[in-house]
Design a protein around this motif. Structure first.
Motif, PDB file in Angstrom:
ATOM      1  N   GLU A  51      -4.155  17.969 -26.976  1.00  0.00           N
ATOM      2  CA  GLU A  51      -5.370  17.998 -27.792  1.00  0.00           C
ATOM      3  C   GLU A  51      -6.318  16.876 -27.394  1.00  0.00           C
ATOM      4  N   GLN A  86       0.733  17.342 -30.643  1.00  0.00           N
ATOM      5  CA  GLN A  86       0.658  15.914 -30.377  1.00  0.00           C
ATOM      6  C   GLN A  86       1.685  15.480 -29.340  1.00  0.00           C
ATOM      7  N   PRO A 134      -0.357  22.230 -34.265  1.00  0.00           N
ATOM      8  CA  PRO A 134      -0.609  20.876 -33.737  1.00  0.00           C
ATOM      9  C   PRO A 134       0.188  20.660 -32.460  1.00  0.00           C
ATOM     10  N   LYS A 136      -9.321  14.106 -28.128  1.00  0.00           N
ATOM     11  CA  LYS A 136      -9.522  13.196 -29.256  1.00  0.00           C
ATOM     12  C   LYS A 136     -10.354  13.869 -30.340  1.00  0.00           C
ATOM     13  N   ARG A 140      -8.729  17.988 -36.597  1.00  0.00           N
ATOM     14  CA  ARG A 140      -7.542  18.473 -37.305  1.00  0.00           C
ATOM     15  C   ARG A 140      -7.170  17.521 -38.436  1.00  0.00           C
ATOM     16  N   SER A 141      -7.194  16.213 -38.118  1.00  0.00           N
ATOM     17  CA  SER A 141      -6.854  15.212 -39.128  1.00  0.00           C
ATOM     18  C   SER A 141      -7.862  15.246 -40.274  1.00  0.00           C
ATOM     19  N   LYS A 147      -8.085  16.305 -32.224  1.00  0.00           N
ATOM     20  CA  LYS A 147      -7.162  15.559 -33.086  1.00  0.00           C
ATOM     21  C   LYS A 147      -7.894  15.031 -34.316  1.00  0.00           C
ATOM     22  N   LYS A 148      -9.090  14.498 -34.061  1.00  0.00           N
ATOM     23  CA  LYS A 148      -9.871  13.961 -35.173  1.00  0.00           C
ATOM     24  C   LYS A 148     -10.269  15.074 -36.131  1.00  0.00           C
TER      25      LYS A 148
END
Length: 727
Positions: A700, A343, A341, A702, A708-709, A705-706
């Motif tokens: 990353e 972030q 990750p 969006k 991965r989440s 990120k989305k």
């Protein structure tokens, strides 16, 4: 016994409870769960049927009719209680998810729950954002959230039923065409799964051919193996022909389903508090009395539903377990492919350092020909040092064969069938001509002489594309020397001006620059393609790879330019400086040339002398040796001296130049030196990047990120599901 066999051996209530726990985790959005889903048109009698099956008095009020899926679970427990929660829809945003998950109502008894049910529904609707007044106000008309009602008590039977909004075809006040589509899609989402038993509710007083729900069920259950028809409102069927049509359905004579049809009577909106036994009295009358007893009435239907739910759950549990394990592995693979990750700045720098470290490891292996270190080196572009060596060997051969303007004289003589050694500094290369030919084929196949459009844009200021063929060396060396000498001679006594050799050497080495730049272009293109391929092999994300490439490209070009500048210096030094060398081979070459010339003149006067064992020697008269140089005028002697000096020096200078080009321009500037382009993308370079550069390069998106989440949550949900199944 395997884990799945252990699970199947559990008692039915425990098995069904496990599935309900998975449903609470919304696992149904990932893998289909065994379930009973009630579907039908609006006004088909679904609400009354659900009340008969569950005891929950669903209101007939238009503002409170089913606007979302409702999961009703009953289970046996020593204490009465009703628990009401909201399960967020599969596409719910985080804020909405937290908002609806905060809804919880617990009622101590079923009786109390029946009294509070309407108020609970209104509160739940508000929490989901459902519009209170269908015809006006803010909010939505339908929702993808699920209202879960769990009823526990000592007299409850274990059963879970899911109710979905009724299908409608025309808009009414407050609804739109989008609502029609949304409801139909919601129904499809629930009935498409192969582990779903479809309870198709059909009013008996309406022609079954007009009921869209059967067509919808058939779309996903073509063989009818998991569709059960529930015929309601038999008390409204008065015509004998209509009654006969209903009986034909129940008896399987018309539009048969594998699970068949059940005929039930429920309380109507104007009914009193009649029990099932009172309502079922209608089935004692003609024509219903002739129907099988296990196909009429709520009790018979409820028993069949319990049996179906247990049967499908037991049958599908092993496959369900395998699917969850498989999806966990697949999600982990995809999650790992996203890399670490990134972030914040620390994560971004760590992520890019890992890529840079992997890139440097690729470069190290490629420079040492350690291709067995990774199967990725099966890719031809990554075999860097092999290509460099092959290109250099061809350059060496081409240089010796074609870099001089005029061919030097071949000194020496041979008898028929007897070869005498001739003065040639590149005989060794010619002996390996077959190998060089193979190398030329490899280079041509690698296409390093042609720039791709993207490479041309990136390298246009460094390498030029010359398609003009290289002129072959001429053979009129003596005439050329004579012409230059006659134009530059002075008062001399059998000698020549020292500057003459410099002028002659400059002309003889005129093609060095062009032929060397062809070589350098091939090397640079090879290295450039290696860097691009190595970066692709260590960085799977195209966006990150593009950003890194754009960031290092300017540095790469500087490195290439430095190497080309080094070549220009080497060419300039050879062309501008006065010819001079301390190499002893220069004197040896001149002496050897004199010897060949003397031998050539003495050869006609020599006689053979055969010794013991047949060995042949040539014997000359000493007087002939003394006269070997007689008969040559000053011009002839000068031409020979100039030729031999220039030849000896050119051979040494050419070998020295080739070595210097490789050592200083290629090896030092491009491969191993501190300014090598292979050392641009390093962990030190990453450490020195500014925070905004890192964010632009590897931050990353969006979408990532989305994703991965989403994967992290899915993995967590599936792992929790697995724990439930094997506990």
């Amino acid at each position: 016994m395997t884990a799945s066999q252990d699970i199947i051996s559990l008692s039915n209530p425990v098995l069904l409870e496990k599935v309900d726990k998975l449903r609470d985790l919304n696992i149904g959005q990932h893998v289909p769960l065994p379930q009973l889903v009630v579907v039908g048109d609006q006004s088909s009698g679904k609400s009354s049927l659900l009340e008969s099956l569950t005891g929950i008095p669903f209101p007939q009020d238009q503002s409170l009719c089913t606007r979302y899926a409702t999961q009703i679970t009953s289970r046996r427990h020593n204490k009465d209680s009703v628990d009401v929660r909201i399960i967020p829809g599969p596409r719910a945003l985080e804020e909405h998810r937290k908002h609806v998950e905060g809804f919880h109502r617990q009622v101590p008894s079923n009786l109390e729950f029946r009294k509070q049910f309407v108020d609970i529904l209104k509160t739940a609707n508000e929490r989901m954002g459902i519009r209170a007044d269908v015809s006006s106000g803010s909010g939505t008309v339908f929702s993808e959230d699920v209202l879960k009602i769990e009823i526990c008590g000592p007299h409850e039977d274990y059963l879970t039923i899911i109710d979905v909004p009724g299908i409608f075809r025309t808009t009414t006040q407050g609804t739109t065409k989008n609502d029609i589509v949304m409801v139909k899609n919601l129904v499809k989402r629930y009935i498409k799964d192969r582990r779903t038993i479809i309870l198709a509710v059909l009013p008996s007083n309406v022609d079954i051919a007009t009921q869209e729900i059967l067509e919808l069920a058939e779309e996903f259950d073509k063989s009818g193996e998991r569709t059960l028809g529930v015929l309601t409102k038999p008390d409204l069927v008065l015509e004998p022909s209509a009654q006969a049509a209903v009986c034909d359905l129940v008896q399987g004579k018309k539009r048969p389903l594998n699970l068949g049809y059940y005929l039930v009577r429920n309380r109507g909106p104007n009914s009193g508090l009649e029990g099932h036994s009172e309502l079922d009295k209608i089935f004692r009358k003609h024509p219903w009395a002739d129907l099988p007893r296990d196909r009429v009435g709520i009790v018979a239907l409820k028993e069949q539903l319990k049996s179906l739910l247990v049967a499908i759950t037991q049958r599908e549990f092993p496959a369900l377990l395998r699917e969850i394990v498989s999806q966990i592995a697949e999600c982990r693979r995809e999650f790992n492919s996203l890399g670490s990750p990134r972030q914040d700045e620390r994560e971004q720098r760590s992520f890019l350092c890992q890529i840079a470290g992997a890139f440097q490891e690729r470069a190290r292996a490629a420079l040492t020909a350690d291709y067995g270190a990774d199967s990725v080196f099966d890719q031809d572009e990554l075999r860097l040092i092999t290509h460099v060596v092959n290109i250099t060997d061809v350059f060496n051969a081409d240089f010796h064969e074609n870099a001089h303007s005029l061919n030097f004289e071949k000194l020496g003589r041979s008898e028929p069938s007897e070869e005498v050694e001739m003065l040639s500094d590149y005989d060794g290369v010619r002996k390996a001509s077959s190998i060089i030919s193979d190398l030329r084929t490899l280079i041509k196949k690698a296409n390093v002489g042609v720039l791709w459009s993207k490479e041309f844009v990136e390298l246009s200021e460094i390498v030029t594309l010359g398609n003009t063929p290289m002129p072959m060396p001429r053979d009129n060396f003596s005439e050329w020397i004579n012409g230059i000498y006659l134009k530059s001679r002075g008062l001399d006594l059998g000698t020549f001006n020292a500057n003459f050799i410099a002028t002659a050497f400059a002309e003889q080495s005129r093609k060095w620059s062009e032929i060397t730049k062809i070589y350098m272009r091939r090397i640079i293109v090879t290295i450039h393609r290696f860097i691009a391929a190595a970066l692709r092999s260590v960085c799977s994300e195209e966006q990150v790879r593009t950003q890194v490439w754009e960031a290092i490209l300017q540095h790469l070009v500087k490195c290439y330019k430095k190497a080309m500048d080094q070549v220009d210096v080497l060419v300039e030094v050879e062309h501008r400086k006065k010819p001079y060398t301390l190499n002893r081979q220069f004197a040896e070459a001149r002496s050897k040339a004199r010897g060949y010339r003397a031998t050539e003149q003495l050869y006609p006067k020599a006689r053979k002398d055969t010794k013991q064992f047949g060995e042949t020697q040539y014997v000359v008269n000493l007087d002939d040796v003394a006269k070997v140089a007689e008969g040559k005028n000053n011009m002839e002697q000068l031409q020979e001296d100039i030729h031999d000096i220039l030849h000896a020096y050119y051979s040494l200078a050419a070998n020295r130049f080739i070595d210097n080009v490789f050592q200083l321009a290629v090896d030092y500037c491009l491969l191993h030196g501190p300014s090598s382009p292979l050392k641009v993308f390093t962990q030190d370079w990453v450490i020195n990047l500014k925070a905004e550069q890192l964010e632009r390069m590897v931050g990353e998106t969006k979408a990532t990120k989305k994703r991965r989440s989403g994967l992290a949550k899915k993995i967590a949900d599936l792992e929790n599901a697995l724990k439930i199944l094997v506990s």
